[in-house]
Design an enzyme around this catalytic site. Structure first.
Site, short mmCIF file in Angstrom:
data_model
loop_
_atom_site.label_atom_id
_atom_site.label_comp_id
_atom_site.label_asym_id
_atom_site.label_seq_id
_atom_site.Cartn_x
_atom_site.Cartn_y
_atom_site.Cartn_z
N ARG A 161 -76.49 40.70 -143.25
CA ARG A 161 -76.63 40.52 -144.69
C ARG A 161 -75.54 39.64 -145.30
NH1 ARG A 161 -78.42 46.18 -147.30
NH2 ARG A 161 -79.57 44.78 -148.68
N ASP A 198 -84.24 38.98 -145.40
CA ASP A 198 -83.67 40.32 -145.63
C ASP A 198 -84.71 41.25 -146.25
OD1 ASP A 198 -82.12 42.50 -146.04
OD2 ASP A 198 -80.59 41.49 -147.25
N GLN A 231 -80.65 35.81 -146.27
CA GLN A 231 -81.24 36.48 -147.43
C GLN A 231 -82.75 36.23 -147.50
OE1 GLN A 231 -79.11 35.22 -150.92
NE2 GLN A 231 -77.14 35.87 -150.13
N SER A 254 -83.26 44.05 -148.61
CA SER A 254 -83.02 43.70 -150.01
C SER A 254 -84.32 43.59 -150.79
CB SER A 254 -82.24 42.39 -150.10
OG SER A 254 -80.93 42.54 -149.60
N TYR A 270 -71.58 46.76 -147.52
CA TYR A 270 -71.86 48.15 -147.84
C TYR A 270 -70.60 48.84 -148.36
CZ TYR A 270 -76.16 47.53 -145.13
OH TYR A 270 -77.37 47.10 -144.67
#
Length: 774
Positions: free
Chosen positions: A226, A235, A232, A238, A333
């Site tokens: 990520r 991903d 992205q 997300s 995270y």
């Protein structure tokens, strides 16, 4: 859908109700006895209009196709290929690290079998991306893979796909895509294939081992790096978390017993809901945005200090724990916090739980049980009717009483929603975004690093592939052989080329910079000086100079006071300024006063008087409506803990000023001078009113000062009317027209206020429209 089998090989006829024909898909058969468009060397899609055969000889066509099929099987058998493998689901995969043309690969889309799962891994829009690139895409047809996501078989056919029974998809596809991990019935059919889907290898260890042992090449979408910017686009975590955050607010609003947006109607006032979002990741930000759009007062908390700016940029309030510790962990995270921090956080959360109406929790650390953010003590202090939505319910939950896939009501009337399928509850959008992620990832495998378009090749130099390929050719790569991606450190500025400067040189540079600034300001001032001189030479009236001076000072003062107004108060500021602009009533009143005789009645008797009457009515509409709207809008910002206001005391100085003006009128002593003094008080109060709107603490005071300023201005103008000899009829007209305008302003205020407090309406546009009309 109708399936036809020839010598064990299925033919799929797609019946079309619109054209009365059908399409025929023949695996591994080039055009022979019929004319059709060949999709690839392995697939032919034939439509009813393409078939050349006697209308009464369909059986002959089947017989010819069967003969051709048998011929192909015999040729493959002589080459050492077992034709039974074609539909048994165990055909050797072509993806072994070699370069493979897209035209030689088939992507299979399966219907999800997990209970309650409505999504599909590839939507028609995403399938078209793959087809246009050169892949063949086959979709399960028996139970329509995309039916629950509102995608029927026809939409896939329109995108260039071919629909087949489930077992044929397993057999024909080289790459299979899924959302949920495969179950025990699906795993054997994936042998020697490539699987692209959500696996969670750290949790589903047994599944991971089985897939590896049978030689399935596995790309785990949930292992996407990520921190890699281009990843992205792949991903899925997300894209699905974004939908989960949005849907969590919808579910909360569905169970919440009040409006989310505050409303003020003739029936009463409804305060806006207070929403607290715990965890400001993708889902949290989506929840904040949705709750704000629905009119709620939103607060958010996260252990990562970097999220504060994101929260505040969306108009929400960021809550902070008075302990200096950052919770930012690896990969973007959050990390686990210290005991001291947790204690301070618990105290803050307990206070918030007693105040807010809705709590949405999104805190999840990969591979670990979800941390408890809302404990039983917090649940006990929450008000009846409050709602909690736990987005971490699948991993144990952030709320003490969360039960996965259930809605629980506590003893004190608090609702806890533990749905684990929030993205699936918006299946069409979720499938489209998920499919786009998958399609873009598949299309990146090879070309991203090899730069060869239209060629699929697994390249471990690709950081996304290297992190997501967890099993390859019967060998487990996760976790030992995967190198976690870390963004490269910022470039270190080389000391080469840096020149050290002496103190004298640095002073010289500072002086030059200062000189450049002075030169710029000198140019502006010279232009202003020239403009003033030009105005002075061109005008022949001292009154024009006086007017220019007033305009310049008013413009400067107005700019200074408006510049500092908080964005949240722009709408009340607009209402106040337009109410103050109602001072145009002064001009209308003076027009009515000039040329009036004692014999004149209440009806205007000249064009100038009619213009004055219209101006007076519209100005009073602005004055009345503007101040009423401002007061009601500022009431929405008022908090229960705010101290009481005592604006009634301001009536003493206001009464003193107006009373002195009345006394001067009655005594006939210096009325003109006293009127000018009251006019000065009017100007000061109006400017102070706008300045007061710069801060929420003084905004209500600003509104009161605006009312006082306009009142003083109207009183001073009434005195001026008396000075110039206005009769009783003029005052009667002003009183009547002012009353009509004020009444109309009150009516418009009642109509507009519910719209202004509805966040789905652009407040500024409404105010502009209202004041433009007036």
């Amino acid at each position: 859908m109708k399936s036809i089998y020839l010598n064990g090989a299925p033919l799929v006829a797609l019946l079309s109700a619109e054209c009365g024909g059908f399409s025929l898909y023949i695996p591994n058969l080039a055009s022979h006895v019929v004319t059709g468009s060949t999709r690839s060397p392995r697939h032919t899609l034939l439509t009813g209009s393409d078939l050349s055969y006697p209308s009464n000889s369909l059986s002959q066509l089947y017989s010819t196709v069967a003969d051709e099929r048998e011929s192909v099987k015999q040729s493959k058998t002589s080459a050492g290929f077992d034709p039974a493998d074609e539909f048994t689901g165990v055909a050797p995969s072509k993806i072994l690290g070699d370069k493979i043309l897209y035209s030689e690969l088939t992507v299979g889309v399966l219907k999800e079998t997990y209970p309650g799962e409505n999504r599909v891994s590839i939507a028609p829009e995403s399938a078209k991306m793959l087809v246009d690139a050169g892949f063949s895409v086959i979709v399960e047809s028996e139970s329509q893979a995309g039916e629950l996501a509102s995608f029927n078989d026809a939409s896939y056919v329109d995108a260039g796909c071919v629909v087949l029974p489930r077992e044929s998809v397993y057999a024909q596809a080289d790459i299979l895509t899924k959302i949920r991990p495969p179950d025990e019935h699906e795993v054997p059919k994936l042998a020697k294939k490539t699987l692209v889907g959500m696996i969670s290898p750290s949790i589903n260890t047994q599944l991971f081992s089985e897939l590896t042992e049978q030689g399935t090449n596995v790309f785990a979408l949930d292992c996407v790096p990520r921190m890699l910017s281009r990843a992205q686009a792949y991903d899925v975590l997300s894209s699905q978390a974004n939908i989960a955050g949005y849907r969590s607010v919808i579910e909360a609003a569905n169970h919440f017993p009040r409006f989310f947006a505050g409303q003020m109607t003739a029936a009463g006032k409804v305060p806006p809901a207070k929403v607290l979002v715990l965890g400001v990741g993708v889902a949290g930000l989506a929840a904040i945005q949705t709750a704000k759009n629905m009119g709620a007062i939103v607060r958010a908390f996260d252990v990562r200090a970097v999220t504060k700016e994101q929260v505040e940029s969306m108009g929400a309030t960021f809550l902070e724990v008075p302990v200096n510790e950052d919770g930012a962990g690896a990969g973007g995270y959050a990390k686990e916090m210290s005991d001291e921090y947790k204690a301070a956080q618990a105290k803050l959360m307990l206070e918030q739980a007693a105040d807010v109406d809705v709590i949405i929790t999104t805190a999840l650390i990969p591979g670990k049980k979800a941390p408890i953010l809302v404990n039983q003590e917090m649940l006990d202090v929450m008000k009846p009717g409050c709602v909690l939505v736990d987005l971490a319910a699948a991993n144990g939950g952030n709320v003490a009483q969360t039960e996965p896939n259930k809605v629980v009501t506590t003893a004190n009337g608090v609702t806890i929603i533990g749905y684990t399928d929030l993205p699936s509850r918006l299946a069409s959008t979720s499938s489209t975004l998920f499919g786009n992620n998958v399609a873009k990832f598949i299309l990146s495998i090879g070309p991203q690093t090899t730069k060869e378009k239209g060629v699929f090749q697994i390249d471990l130099d690709d950081d996304a592939v290297q992190n997501m390929l967890i099993s390859y050719n019967g060998e487990a790569r996760y976790p030992d052989k995967i190198k976690p991606f870390n963004p490269p450190p910022p470039p270190v500025q080389s000391s080469e080329g840096l020149v050290s400067k002496t103190e004298a040189e640095m002073m010289h540079e500072a002086n030059e910079k200062q000189r450049a600034g002075f030169i710029k300001n000198t140019g502006i001032a010279s232009l202003a000086a020239f403009s003033l001189l030009a105005f002075g030479y061109s005008t022949d009236s001292p009154e024009n100079i006086s007017l220019l001076a007033t305009f310049a000072l008013a413009g400067l003062a107005g700019y200074q006071v408006v510049w500092g107004v908080a964005p949240a108060l722009h709408s009340p500021l607009m209402a106040v300024t337009n109410a103050i602009s109602g001072m145009t009533a002064v001009g209308g009143m003076l027009l009515l006063a000039h040329g009036k005789s004692e014999s004149s009645g209440l009806i205007p008797d000249s064009p100038s008087h009619w213009m004055g009457a219209i101006a007076t009515v519209l100005s009073f509409v602005n004055i009345s409506g503007g101040f009423l709207i401002t007061g009601k809008m500022l009431d929405l910002f008022r908090r229960p803990e705010d101290p009481e206001d005592f604006f009634g005391l301001y009536a003493i100085p206001s009464g003193l000023l107006v009373g002195g003006l009345v006394a001067s009128y009655l005594s006939g002593n210096n009325l003109n001078s006293v009127s000018g003094a009251v006019a000065i008080a009017s100007a000061v109060c109006c400017i102070a009113a706008i300045a007061g709107l710069a801060d929420q603490k003084t905004a209500r005071t600003g509104n009161v000062l605006g009312i006082a300023g306009v009142t003083f201005g109207l009183a001073s103008t009434a005195a001026d009317m008396s000075v110039i000899g206005a009769g009783s009829s003029a005052f009667g007209q002003v009183g009547l027209l002012g009353g009509i305008g004020a009444a109309l302003g009150g009516m418009f205020h009642q109509v507009l206020l519910p719209l202004l407090t509805n966040t789905t309406v652009n407040t500024s546009d409404l105010l502009n429209m209202y004041f433009f009309v007036n």
